[in-house]
Design a protein around this motif. Structure first.
Motif, PDB file in Angstrom:
ATOM      1  N   ILE A 124      -2.799   4.205  -1.765  1.00  0.00           N
ATOM      2  CA  ILE A 124      -3.900   4.567  -0.830  1.00  0.00           C
ATOM      3  C   ILE A 124      -3.865   6.007  -0.288  1.00  0.00           C
ATOM      4  O   ILE A 124      -3.093   6.621  -0.019  1.00  0.00           O
ATOM      5  CB  ILE A 124      -3.376   3.714   0.676  1.00  0.00           C
ATOM      6  CG1 ILE A 124      -3.107   2.335   0.538  1.00  0.00           C
ATOM      7  CG2 ILE A 124      -4.341   4.054   1.686  1.00  0.00           C
ATOM      8  CD1 ILE A 124      -4.192   1.484  -0.052  1.00  0.00           C
TER       9      ILE A 124
ATOM     10  N   GLY B 123       0.948  -1.253  -0.100  1.00  0.00           N
ATOM     11  CA  GLY B 123       0.164  -0.238  -0.067  1.00  0.00           C
ATOM     12  C   GLY B 123       0.744   1.166   0.108  1.00  0.00           C
ATOM     13  O   GLY B 123       1.426   1.493   1.070  1.00  0.00           O
TER      14      GLY B 123
ATOM     15  N   MET C 237     -10.854  -3.022  -5.583  1.00  0.00           N
ATOM     16  CA  MET C 237     -10.946  -3.298  -4.101  1.00  0.00           C
ATOM     17  C   MET C 237     -12.271  -2.899  -3.843  1.00  0.00           C
ATOM     18  O   MET C 237     -12.719  -3.244  -2.775  1.00  0.00           O
ATOM     19  CB  MET C 237     -10.035  -2.580  -3.254  1.00  0.00           C
ATOM     20  CG  MET C 237      -8.691  -3.179  -3.056  1.00  0.00           C
ATOM     21  SD  MET C 237      -7.426  -2.245  -2.084  1.00  0.00           S
ATOM     22  CE  MET C 237      -8.557  -1.725  -0.704  1.00  0.00           C
TER      23      MET C 237
ATOM     24  N   ARG D 298      -7.243   1.255  -8.718  1.00  0.00           N
ATOM     25  CA  ARG D 298      -7.196  -0.240  -7.883  1.00  0.00           C
ATOM     26  C   ARG D 298      -7.921  -0.063  -6.705  1.00  0.00           C
ATOM     27  O   ARG D 298      -8.569  -0.996  -6.405  1.00  0.00           O
ATOM     28  CB  ARG D 298      -5.803  -0.549  -7.798  1.00  0.00           C
ATOM     29  CG  ARG D 298      -4.703  -0.595  -9.082  1.00  0.00           C
ATOM     30  CD  ARG D 298      -3.574  -1.532  -8.939  1.00  0.00           C
ATOM     31  NE  ARG D 298      -3.965  -3.032  -8.952  1.00  0.00           N
ATOM     32  CZ  ARG D 298      -3.360  -3.967  -8.412  1.00  0.00           C
ATOM     33  NH1 ARG D 298      -2.220  -3.783  -7.787  1.00  0.00           N
ATOM     34  NH2 ARG D 298      -3.849  -5.344  -8.450  1.00  0.00           N
ATOM     35  N   LEU D 299      -7.634   0.904  -6.100  1.00  0.00           N
ATOM     36  CA  LEU D 299      -8.297   0.958  -4.797  1.00  0.00           C
ATOM     37  C   LEU D 299      -9.986   1.069  -4.863  1.00  0.00           C
ATOM     38  O   LEU D 299     -10.626   0.499  -3.984  1.00  0.00           O
ATOM     39  CB  LEU D 299      -7.953   2.397  -4.000  1.00  0.00           C
ATOM     40  CG  LEU D 299      -8.259   2.888  -2.449  1.00  0.00           C
ATOM     41  CD1 LEU D 299      -7.870   1.582  -1.700  1.00  0.00           C
ATOM     42  CD2 LEU D 299      -7.980   4.069  -2.056  1.00  0.00           C
ATOM     43  N   ARG D 300     -10.331   1.940  -5.678  1.00  0.00           N
ATOM     44  CA  ARG D 300     -11.689   2.305  -5.919  1.00  0.00           C
ATOM     45  C   ARG D 300     -12.454   1.044  -6.735  1.00  0.00           C
ATOM     46  O   ARG D 300     -13.266   0.696  -6.254  1.00  0.00           O
ATOM     47  CB  ARG D 300     -12.172   3.621  -6.690  1.00  0.00           C
ATOM     48  CG  ARG D 300     -13.441   3.980  -6.574  1.00  0.00           C
ATOM     49  CD  ARG D 300     -13.267   5.459  -7.556  1.00  0.00           C
ATOM     50  NE  ARG D 300     -12.924   5.035  -8.983  1.00  0.00           N
ATOM     51  CZ  ARG D 300     -12.350   5.881  -9.548  1.00  0.00           C
ATOM     52  NH1 ARG D 300     -12.196   7.176  -9.008  1.00  0.00           N
ATOM     53  NH2 ARG D 300     -11.841   5.959 -10.754  1.00  0.00           N
TER      54      ARG D 300
ATOM     55  N   LEU E  54      -7.412  -4.011   1.924  1.00  0.00           N
ATOM     56  CA  LEU E  54      -6.391  -4.697   1.139  1.00  0.00           C
ATOM     57  C   LEU E  54      -6.046  -6.013   1.743  1.00  0.00           C
ATOM     58  O   LEU E  54      -5.729  -6.858   0.832  1.00  0.00           O
ATOM     59  CB  LEU E  54      -5.422  -3.663   0.890  1.00  0.00           C
ATOM     60  CG  LEU E  54      -4.138  -3.990   0.072  1.00  0.00           C
ATOM     61  CD1 LEU E  54      -4.415  -4.414  -1.214  1.00  0.00           C
ATOM     62  CD2 LEU E  54      -3.050  -2.928  -0.004  1.00  0.00           C
TER      63      LEU E  54
ATOM     64  N   VAL F 148      -6.293   6.512  -8.088  1.00  0.00           N
ATOM     65  CA  VAL F 148      -7.103   5.522  -7.253  1.00  0.00           C
ATOM     66  C   VAL F 148      -7.907   4.452  -7.889  1.00  0.00           C
ATOM     67  O   VAL F 148      -8.842   3.976  -7.181  1.00  0.00           O
ATOM     68  CB  VAL F 148      -7.608   6.136  -5.961  1.00  0.00           C
ATOM     69  CG1 VAL F 148      -6.886   6.971  -5.162  1.00  0.00           C
ATOM     70  CG2 VAL F 148      -8.866   7.067  -6.657  1.00  0.00           C
TER      71      VAL F 148
ATOM     72  N   ALA G  37      -8.656   1.132   4.724  1.00  0.00           N
ATOM     73  CA  ALA G  37      -8.171   0.681   3.480  1.00  0.00           C
ATOM     74  C   ALA G  37      -7.230  -0.303   3.283  1.00  0.00           C
ATOM     75  O   ALA G  37      -7.351  -1.209   2.785  1.00  0.00           O
ATOM     76  CB  ALA G  37      -7.705   1.844   2.495  1.00  0.00           C
TER      77      ALA G  37
ATOM     78  N   VAL H  33      -0.798  -0.730  -4.375  1.00  0.00           N
ATOM     79  CA  VAL H  33      -2.022  -0.324  -4.650  1.00  0.00           C
ATOM     80  C   VAL H  33      -1.655   1.183  -3.848  1.00  0.00           C
ATOM     81  O   VAL H  33      -1.519   1.405  -2.959  1.00  0.00           O
ATOM     82  CB  VAL H  33      -3.007  -0.898  -3.723  1.00  0.00           C
ATOM     83  CG1 VAL H  33      -4.385  -0.092  -3.714  1.00  0.00           C
ATOM     84  CG2 VAL H  33      -3.413  -2.282  -4.498  1.00  0.00           C
TER      85      VAL H  33
ATOM     86  N   TRP I 249     -13.372   0.050  -2.588  1.00  0.00           N
ATOM     87  CA  TRP I 249     -13.456   0.638  -1.428  1.00  0.00           C
ATOM     88  C   TRP I 249     -13.763   2.377  -1.671  1.00  0.00           C
ATOM     89  O   TRP I 249     -13.127   2.913  -2.526  1.00  0.00           O
ATOM     90  CB  TRP I 249     -12.161   0.745  -0.998  1.00  0.00           C
ATOM     91  CG  TRP I 249     -11.662   1.173   0.471  1.00  0.00           C
ATOM     92  CD1 TRP I 249     -11.890   0.570   1.764  1.00  0.00           C
ATOM     93  CD2 TRP I 249     -11.475   2.522   0.769  1.00  0.00           C
ATOM     94  NE1 TRP I 249     -11.949   1.452   2.679  1.00  0.00           N
ATOM     95  CE2 TRP I 249     -11.485   2.568   2.162  1.00  0.00           C
ATOM     96  CE3 TRP I 249     -10.973   3.489   0.074  1.00  0.00           C
ATOM     97  CZ2 TRP I 249     -11.035   3.804   2.942  1.00  0.00           C
ATOM     98  CZ3 TRP I 249     -10.383   4.757   0.556  1.00  0.00           C
ATOM     99  CH2 TRP I 249     -10.433   4.821   1.965  1.00  0.00           C
TER     100      TRP I 249
END
Length: 319
Positions: free
Chosen positions: A239, A175, A290, A285-287, A228, A283, A224, A237, A292
């Motif tokens: 963050i 992260g 994941m 990958r995060l959004r 993950l 973001v 987050a 990823v 998230w």
């Protein structure tokens, strides 16, 4: 019956680590929080519900005994030197790199299955900064620009983790933290320093504030990381938040909420020469991978943080 999920959280008493504990507990993990040996006297309330272990992770024997005792299935590794004004150049970065690699080996030898480690946006090449994308944006390197020991050691650990995970068929993610704020942040950092000065009826001396960044409340950062760890996503990823904000707008929002815009002095300090005008995380990958989303908007997070610092300063005054 499914196997119990036991996670070892290093740096669990730190600014970010403490906020990962409650989300992990909510996801059904048996959480083992690792604090430094001198931290037991004041356990953070945010780690309530976790089993607490005190260990010096820079000592190989402590690490080996800890892993043997817990036998974690998961590892969430935050512990590192993070003292403002010191950590960028500290020789302790190399010690933490070696200690982290040893922890990783011990974790795998003990049967560990999934690991997530905390990196930093400092890994990206800030001379080419803009919107940083995990798989395509260049990382910092000494040939292109001066490389701090902090960035160099974080990059080296991420590369070591990727190699080790491939060789050992270990599930692993990294992260990359961008800019965070919230309760318990070191008072010398931007958000708490402005809040404290204004609450104390003092001038807040700032740079011009034209730098564009994005900020994520630390409770969202911890959540987050918990998500993950609980996912199957591999690799780096980002963050962070996708809400671009000029530092001047952030500072003025703090001042508006406190009611002391008259004390803000933009341009009173000189901005660093190597500070990029724009530094933001992509973001996707995060959004999207994941799925998230943060709980706090920036304004809501600032309100929460101002309230926390107001209570802290009132407690100091009473004592």
């Amino acid at each position: 019956m499914s196997q119990a999920k036991r996670v070892l959280v290093t740096g669990a008493g730190g600014f970010i680590g403490r906020w990962s504990v409650a989300p992990l507990l909510a996801k059904g993990y048996e959480v083992h929080a690792v604090l430094s040996k001198n931290a037991r006297a004041a356990l953070p309330r945010e780690i309530h519900g976790a089993a607490v272990h005190c260990a010096d992770l820079l000592r190989e024997a402590d690490v080996e005994a800890l892993v043997k005792s817990v036998l974690p299935t998961h590892l969430l590794h935050f512990a590192w030197i993070a003292t403002p004004g010191i950590y960028w150049q500290s020789p302790d970065n190399a010690r933490w790199l070696a200690a982290s690699e040893h922890l990783l080996r011990c974790f795998r030898q003990g049967g560990g299955q999934r690991v997530v480690m905390a990196g930093s946006c400092a890994e990206y090449d800030w001379s080419k900064a803009g919107v940083c994308i995990e798989r395509t944006s260049p990382l910092a390197n000494a040939a292109a620009a001066p490389l701090t020991p902090y960035a160099a050691c974080k990059i080296a650990l991420q590369e070591a983790l990727a190699r080790f995970a491939d060789e050992e068929h270990l599930s692993a993610a990294w992260g990359r933290i961008f800019f965070q704020y919230g309760p318990h942040e070191h008072p010398d950092r931007l958000v708490p320093s402005v809040i404290r000065q204004l609450l104390l009826d003092r001038e807040a001396l700032c740079t011009h504030g034209r730098q564009i960044r994005s900020f994520l409340h630390v409770a969202d950062v911890g959540a987050a990381f918990a998500q993950l760890l609980d996912s199957e996503i591999q690799g780096a990823v980002n963050i962070g938040s996708d809400e671009p904000t000029a530092l001047s707008d952030l500072i003025q929002d703090i001042a508006r909420q406190i009611g002391r815009a008259d004390l803000v002095r933009l341009g009173a300090r000189t901005a660093l020469n190597d500070e990029p005008p724009l530094l933001l995380p992509d973001v996707h990958r995060l959004r999207d991978e994941m799925r998230w989303r943060p709980r706090f908007s920036l304004s809501e997070g600032i309100c929460n943080t101002v309230a926390w610092w107001r209570a802290e300063l009132a407690a100091v005054k009473r004592s």
